[in-house]
Design a protein around this motif. Structure first.
Motif, PDB file in Angstrom:
ATOM      1  N   GLY B  81       0.484  -1.389   0.039  1.00  0.00           N
ATOM      2  CA  GLY B  81       0.511  -0.372  -0.040  1.00  0.00           C
ATOM      3  C   GLY B  81       1.182   1.493  -0.579  1.00  0.00           C
ATOM      4  O   GLY B  81       0.162   2.452   0.391  1.00  0.00           O
ATOM      5  N   ILE B  82       2.192   1.177  -0.152  1.00  0.00           N
ATOM      6  CA  ILE B  82       3.546   2.443   0.156  1.00  0.00           C
ATOM      7  C   ILE B  82       2.923   2.526  -1.441  1.00  0.00           C
ATOM      8  O   ILE B  82       3.446   2.031  -2.453  1.00  0.00           O
ATOM      9  N   PHE B 108       3.355   2.286  17.960  1.00  0.00           N
ATOM     10  CA  PHE B 108       4.434   2.956  17.094  1.00  0.00           C
ATOM     11  C   PHE B 108       3.163   2.147  15.555  1.00  0.00           C
ATOM     12  O   PHE B 108       2.261   2.895  15.005  1.00  0.00           O
ATOM     13  N   VAL B 113       1.079   3.593  11.164  1.00  0.00           N
ATOM     14  CA  VAL B 113       0.546   2.278  10.256  1.00  0.00           C
ATOM     15  C   VAL B 113      -1.222   2.650   9.788  1.00  0.00           C
ATOM     16  O   VAL B 113      -1.967   3.017   8.725  1.00  0.00           O
ATOM     17  N   GLU B 114      -1.672   1.957  10.924  1.00  0.00           N
ATOM     18  CA  GLU B 114      -3.376   1.574  10.921  1.00  0.00           C
ATOM     19  C   GLU B 114      -4.319   2.975  11.642  1.00  0.00           C
ATOM     20  O   GLU B 114      -5.166   2.976  10.976  1.00  0.00           O
TER      21      GLU B 114
END
Lengths: 100, 156
Positions: B81-82, B108, B113-114
């Protein structure tokens, strides 16, 4: 300064990312696993192997304790018998001295 | 999970666990929080197991050269997804995240990320929002240190 900028860029690299898409069959595979009951079997196999390792550890610990105590007992017995022999010899020597 | 196959296996495991434990759900938290909690626990278990295997693989490879066929090297992780232009940087970031402690890593990832709120993360990890704030802060500090070392090592 340049280093800080680089670190900031790395830390912000997840910005604007999308969620990962799972394979289209993932849901069907999970449903199939639930229906077949494979998961429970896998689980119980894992639990069995854990239990087996635990039992193996327990048994080897008992065996080790027994061996250690046996070795210790033998050592104490040997030491005692050595002491008895020594004292008997001493007594015998003393006794013989008296007769003479 | 820094591997597609592992992530899919884990997703299935979480799904099955949710399916089997749904009756145990007491509605003390939201359903998503509960599922997140199961996912986090399963992921940490999975990583611990993998690390144990890695250690065992290393130990056996010391004694038997022929058993060291299994390659436990991490390999590079590319999150699908980056954004393309950030892929290289994200790869470095995920490698550094992997070096954090379990709690720091979880907090973190859930935060950055989420993109969950600190309150949601606190509910998932059974900690206070203050503790989550400090975990994220410490994670950032540790990451900055690790990335600083990497910067010097690479001579960028």
């Amino acid at each position: 300064m340049k280093q800080e900028k680089w670190i900031d860029e790395i830390l912000e690299s997840t910005k604007g990312m999308h969620k990962a898409e799972p394979s289209p069959f993932l849901f069907e595979q999970a449903i199939a696993k639930v229906r077949s009951g494979n998961f429970k079997k896998e689980h119980s196999v894992h639990e069995n192997s854990t239990l087996r390792w635990f039992l193996a550890g327990f048994v080897s610990l008992i065996i080790m304790c027994n061996v250690l105590s046996l070795v210790k007992t033998n050592f104490v017995k040997e030491k005692n018998s050595d002491e008895k022999t020594a004292s008997a010899e001493k007594y015998f020597n003393n006794a013989t001295t008296y007769t003479y | 999970m820094q591997n597609k196959e592992d992530a899919e296996d884990l997703t299935q495991e979480v799904f099955i666990e949710v399916f089997h434990s749904l009756e145990k759900f007491k509605q003390e938290s939201s359903l998503s929080t509960w599922i997140y909690r199961i996912t986090v626990n399963k992921s940490l278990d999975f990583l611990r197991k993998k690390n144990r295997k890695k250690r065992f693989g290393f130990m056996t490879s010391l004694f038997h050269k022929e058993t060291s066929e299994v390659n436990f090297d991490k390999g590079h992780f590319d999150h699908p997804g980056i954004l393309l232009e950030k892929k290289e940087n994200a790869r470095i970031l995920f490698e550094a995240i992997d070096l954090l402690s379990e709690n720091q890593k979880t907090a973190f990832i859930l935060f950055h990320v989420e993109e969950l709120s600190q309150k949601e993360i606190a509910a998932i990890m059974n900690l206070s929002p203050k503790a989550i704030e400090s975990l994220i802060q410490r994670a950032k500090t540790t990451l900055r240190e690790k990335l600083g070392d990497l910067y010097k090592k690479r001579g960028i």
